[in-house]
Write an enzyme that holds these catalytic residues in place. Sequence first.
Site, PDB file in Angstrom:
ATOM      1  N   HIS A   1      58.388   7.664  37.058  1.00  0.00           N
ATOM      2  CA  HIS A   1      58.901   7.790  38.420  1.00  0.00           C
ATOM      3  C   HIS A   1      58.609   6.564  39.271  1.00  0.00           C
ATOM      4  O   HIS A   1      59.504   6.004  39.917  1.00  0.00           O
ATOM      5  CB  HIS A   1      58.306   9.026  39.098  1.00  0.00           C
ATOM      6  CG  HIS A   1      58.749   9.212  40.510  1.00  0.00           C
ATOM      7  ND1 HIS A   1      58.089   8.634  41.582  1.00  0.00           N
ATOM      8  CD2 HIS A   1      59.799   9.894  41.044  1.00  0.00           C
ATOM      9  CE1 HIS A   1      58.700   8.952  42.705  1.00  0.00           C
ATOM     10  NE2 HIS A   1      59.746   9.722  42.410  1.00  0.00           N
TER      11      HIS A   1
ATOM     12  N   HIS B   1      61.382  19.840  36.779  1.00  0.00           N
ATOM     13  CA  HIS B   1      61.229  18.556  37.466  1.00  0.00           C
ATOM     14  C   HIS B   1      60.141  17.717  36.794  1.00  0.00           C
ATOM     15  O   HIS B   1      58.957  18.057  36.870  1.00  0.00           O
ATOM     16  CB  HIS B   1      60.881  18.824  38.932  1.00  0.00           C
ATOM     17  CG  HIS B   1      60.743  17.620  39.775  1.00  0.00           C
ATOM     18  ND1 HIS B   1      59.548  17.194  40.297  1.00  0.00           N
ATOM     19  CD2 HIS B   1      61.678  16.730  40.207  1.00  0.00           C
ATOM     20  CE1 HIS B   1      59.725  16.118  41.017  1.00  0.00           C
ATOM     21  NE2 HIS B   1      61.006  15.808  40.983  1.00  0.00           N
TER      22      HIS B   1
END
Length: 297
Positions: A82, A40
């Site tokens: 992100h 991740h």
Amino acid sequence: MVMTPTWCRPLSLGIGNRQRRSMSSAAAPHGQHPPFVVAHRGASADRPEHTLAAYQLALEEGADGVECDVRLTLDGHLVCVHDRRVERTSTGTGLVSDMTLAELKQFDWGAWHTSCRPESNLGHTGLLTLDELLRLVLDWSRPVKVFIETKHPVRYGALVESKVLALLHRYGIASPASADLSRAVVMSFSAAAVWRIRRAAPMLPTVLLGETSRYLGGGAATTVGATAVGPSIATLREHPDLVDRAAAQGRAMYCWTVDHYEDVEFCRDIGVGWIATNHPGRTKAWLRNGVTGPGKG
């Protein structure tokens, strides 16, 4: 018999084939493959997220896949970031979409992380483009999947998916011979974004991400043609039946973000296909060898 999609085989999802078991035993139940491990944002517990250093470490630790979030810069480049704003993970300020690639590259994208000390030798911790990440993964010594999450809502809308597909076409991986052989997977919390990918590149695996079982277990995934659904570990713990419901509809299961021993064990026991974690090396070791006593995380 419920058949699971080929992009996550071998994996047994039927209730009758699953067996409760302890991860202290390295062997999976007969016919059941343990979850594949997705890094991740790279090995983001040990390196600054979305940096080449984080992905290099994840690959060295044996990750089966790597995950990234992508956003478009003002001049149309796909970058692995992100947040909408750059403050949390860089020394800059402002919106990613308001700056050019050259402007974003001026910031330090690693200084915020605890691993970055003067004596550290972490490798490259600058801004990473999707182009650079694909080059790293496709040149790696073994097949690794890239899970690309497109962020929405954003000012550039559908242009994000168009740019992603154009880049995948450039690398020759937008039209795989089969989902099983695909090196890329595209994901989003936006059903419209998943539909755009499925319509333009029907052989690319897609994941509809979501926070609720009603959304992921309902008709949205069918409507947009998603090949997998992706709940959080919290949602999946509340609704473990999502695995069987997805399998009955011919979909795989992708779960995020699975960092604790008990959650890894839980996902393995109920037949999750892919788990995203900030600790790919540790998670691979748990799945391979199990853990007893202290150090479960």
